[in-house]
Motif scaffolding. Structure first.
Motif, short mmCIF file in Angstrom:
data_model
loop_
_atom_site.label_atom_id
_atom_site.label_comp_id
_atom_site.label_asym_id
_atom_site.label_seq_id
_atom_site.Cartn_x
_atom_site.Cartn_y
_atom_site.Cartn_z
N GLU A 99 39.14 32.95 32.35
CA GLU A 99 39.07 34.41 32.45
C GLU A 99 39.11 34.85 33.91
O GLU A 99 39.78 35.82 34.25
N CYS A 100 38.40 34.12 34.78
CA CYS A 100 38.41 34.46 36.20
C CYS A 100 39.80 34.33 36.79
O CYS A 100 40.27 35.20 37.54
N ARG A 101 40.49 33.25 36.46
CA ARG A 101 41.85 33.07 36.97
C ARG A 101 42.76 34.19 36.51
O ARG A 101 43.55 34.73 37.30
N ALA A 102 42.67 34.55 35.23
CA ALA A 102 43.53 35.61 34.70
C ALA A 102 43.20 36.96 35.36
O ALA A 102 44.11 37.74 35.69
N PHE A 103 41.91 37.22 35.58
CA PHE A 103 41.51 38.49 36.18
C PHE A 103 42.06 38.63 37.60
O PHE A 103 42.67 39.65 37.95
N PHE A 104 41.87 37.59 38.42
CA PHE A 104 42.31 37.70 39.81
C PHE A 104 43.83 37.62 39.93
O PHE A 104 44.41 38.25 40.82
N ALA A 105 44.49 36.90 39.02
CA ALA A 105 45.95 36.87 39.04
C ALA A 105 46.51 38.26 38.73
O ALA A 105 47.48 38.71 39.35
N GLU A 106 45.87 38.96 37.80
CA GLU A 106 46.32 40.31 37.45
C GLU A 106 46.07 41.28 38.61
O GLU A 106 46.92 42.12 38.91
N ARG A 107 44.92 41.14 39.28
CA ARG A 107 44.63 42.01 40.42
C ARG A 107 45.62 41.76 41.56
O ARG A 107 46.11 42.69 42.20
N LEU A 108 45.95 40.49 41.82
CA LEU A 108 46.89 40.16 42.90
C LEU A 108 48.29 40.66 42.56
O LEU A 108 49.01 41.14 43.45
N GLU A 109 48.67 40.55 41.30
CA GLU A 109 50.00 41.02 40.91
C GLU A 109 50.07 42.54 41.06
O GLU A 109 51.08 43.09 41.51
N GLY A 110 48.97 43.24 40.70
CA GLY A 110 48.95 44.69 40.88
C GLY A 110 49.06 45.08 42.34
O GLY A 110 49.77 46.03 42.69
N LEU A 111 48.36 44.35 43.22
CA LEU A 111 48.44 44.63 44.65
C LEU A 111 49.85 44.36 45.18
O LEU A 111 50.39 45.16 45.96
N ARG A 112 50.42 43.25 44.75
CA ARG A 112 51.78 42.92 45.19
C ARG A 112 52.78 43.99 44.75
O ARG A 112 53.67 44.39 45.51
N PHE A 113 52.60 44.47 43.52
CA PHE A 113 53.52 45.49 43.00
C PHE A 113 53.41 46.78 43.81
O PHE A 113 54.42 47.41 44.14
N ARG A 114 52.17 47.19 44.16
CA ARG A 114 51.99 48.42 44.93
C ARG A 114 52.57 48.29 46.35
O ARG A 114 53.07 49.26 46.91
N LEU A 115 52.51 47.07 46.90
CA LEU A 115 53.00 46.88 48.26
C LEU A 115 54.51 46.67 48.33
O LEU A 115 55.18 47.18 49.24
N PHE A 116 55.06 45.95 47.36
CA PHE A 116 56.45 45.52 47.47
C PHE A 116 57.33 45.95 46.30
O PHE A 116 58.54 45.70 46.32
N GLY A 117 56.76 46.56 45.28
CA GLY A 117 57.56 46.97 44.15
C GLY A 117 57.81 45.81 43.20
O GLY A 117 57.31 44.70 43.38
#
Length: 442
Positions: free
Chosen positions: A379-397
């Motif tokens: 669950e921790c891995r999935a949570f932080f992977a989702e947060r990182l993907e959201g950050l990457r999307f906001r920064l780079f599309g």
């Protein structure tokens, strides 16, 4: 010979607690999930994962697959953790019951506990208090409801799940104004008999959980919600069983001769101690990890009762012990912080201070347990992977696909959606935009 059970579901609360309970009891646990990415499937107590088709178009494919599975594996007990699996098992009980014991209510109990209108009727028969309310009919008017129940009020479907839309969960709605109620009646007034309206009862949610045998309560456990938001809580504490509420539950299960698990949900007004019954969950419930952690082992006791005929001994439990589903509880506190101001700071301080109970040994976790650590890590891995993907999307599309993942220009992509909203055209449009190869998609 080792016993074997099939648990149907995949959530990290009722399902995972049931899997762990049976596994610790030396029962071979097989599971049939809907979400194969669920962290709960990482549990070391799962011996085998089975893939069953969704129950669609009358359920012929599902029934055929279920019959094959039960015939091959010869389970001693099947425990569904939600209505999406419980209702099909009930509908095909005559075909499936000879192949395995089914931990589901009988017809009379299912009608009484899964239809909120019938739950209210049974409560009234047994002298159990409920909120003022009535069934919404074609003749129901805005003025009549307001005159009887006042504002705000709650409108709720009689059933959480309905045929044939088993994968669409219905929900209650709070209506605060005359205009909101009028608009709701315009949309749903042509569906007589499907909804109830109830007066709002102030207070805090609590649950009295039981295991019953032929209308007798064998085990009882009560919990109170600590952080409550939108009618749900992912942080709760054990409290002593209230004698009056226990008598109410005993009266209702005795009237049905009920055998099985159930969690009776109440709301209590702390100002005057008055309480009402809200609904009944006659299956494993979301707060189940707390009683299991405190030794009130409902799933294993259910298995022993139904398979061996062994009635459990109620040895009691410690009050003022807490249990938390961390990431869901974090989501709820974030909703409170969104309001801003001093009240948000106070809420954050209270939330942070609550973690002292972990250090004091008075708090447990839905996922994090010493003998089965993989689900929490997953669950921790999935949570932080989702947060990182959201950050990457906001920064780079959106990410562009690599050449290796480019679609075959002669291939075909089929878009399929499920439910009452058609999302396939949007999915096609989005894929064309992402791939930049519109002519390659048919």
């Amino acid at each position: 010979m080792k016993y074997k059970a099939l648990v149907i579901g995949d959530d990290t609360r009722s399902f995972l607690a049931t899997v762990r309970s049976l596994g610790r009891g030396d029962i071979e646990v097989h599971v049939a999930p809907y979400n194969f990415a669920s962290p709960a499937l990482a549990s070391g107590y799962i011996a085998k994962v089975h893939r069953l088709p969704y129950y669609l178009d009358g359920g012929a494919e599902w029934l055929e697959a279920m019959v094959r599975l039960l015939t091959a594996e010869k389970f001693d007990l099947i425990i569904p953790c939600e209505e999406r699996s419980l209702l099909p098992l009930h509908l095909h009980r005559d075909r499936l019951a000879p192949l395995a014991r089914l931990a589901i209510p009988d017809q009379r109990s299912l009608d009484a506990f899964f239809d909120k209108s019938q739950t209210r009727a049974l409560a009234a028969q047994c002298g159990v208090p409920v909120a003022a309310g009535e069934e919404i009919t074609a003749q129901t008017t805005t003025d009549a409801l307001i005159e009887k129940l006042g504002l705000p009020l709650i409108v709720k479907p009689r059933h959480s799940y309905e045929w044939p839309e088993l994968y669409v969960r219905t929900s209650a709605q709070r209506l605060d104004t005359r205009e909101a109620l009028g608009h709701w009646l315009e949309r749903h007034g042509a569906e007589p008999g499907r909804h109830l309206a109830e007066a709002v009862f102030p207070g805090v949610g609590l649950g009295l959980s039981v295991l019953c045998s032929a209308g007798r309560v064998m085990l009882a456990f009560e919990h109170r919600r600590v952080h409550e938001e939108f009618g749900s809580s992912f942080y709760r504490k054990s409290v002593a069983v209230d004698p009056a509420r226990l008598r109410a539950v005993q009266a209702m299960v005795a009237a049905l001769g009920y055998t099985g698990l159930a969690m009776f949900e109440f709301r209590e007004n702390p100002a005057d101690g008055e309480w009402i019954l809200l609904e009944v969950n006659a299956r494993p419930w979301g707060s189940l990890p707390l009683p299991v952690a405190l030794g009130v082992d409902f799933p294993l006791a259910l298995f022993r009762l139904m398979v061996e005929g062994t009635e459990p001994q109620d040895r009691g439990y410690l009050p003022e012990r807490y249990c938390r589903n961390f990431f869901s509880d974090l989501w709820q506190i974030r909703k409170k912080l969104a309001d801003g101001g001093l009240s948000s700071l106070a809420a954050l301080g209270t939330w942070l201070w609550s973690f002292r109970r972990v250090l004091l040994g008075r708090e447990y976790s839905d996922l994090r347990v010493a003998d089965d650590t993989a689900p929490a890590r997953q669950e921790c891995r999935a949570f932080f992977a989702e947060r990182l993907e959201g950050l990457r999307f906001r920064l780079f599309g959106p990410a562009r696909p690599s050449p290796r993942k480019t679609l075959d220009p002669h291939g075909t992509v089929l878009f399929i959606c499920q439910g009452n909203i058609c999302r396939s055209p949007y999915a096609e449009h989005k894929l064309r935009a992402l791939l930049g190869a519109a002519s390659a998609i048919k």
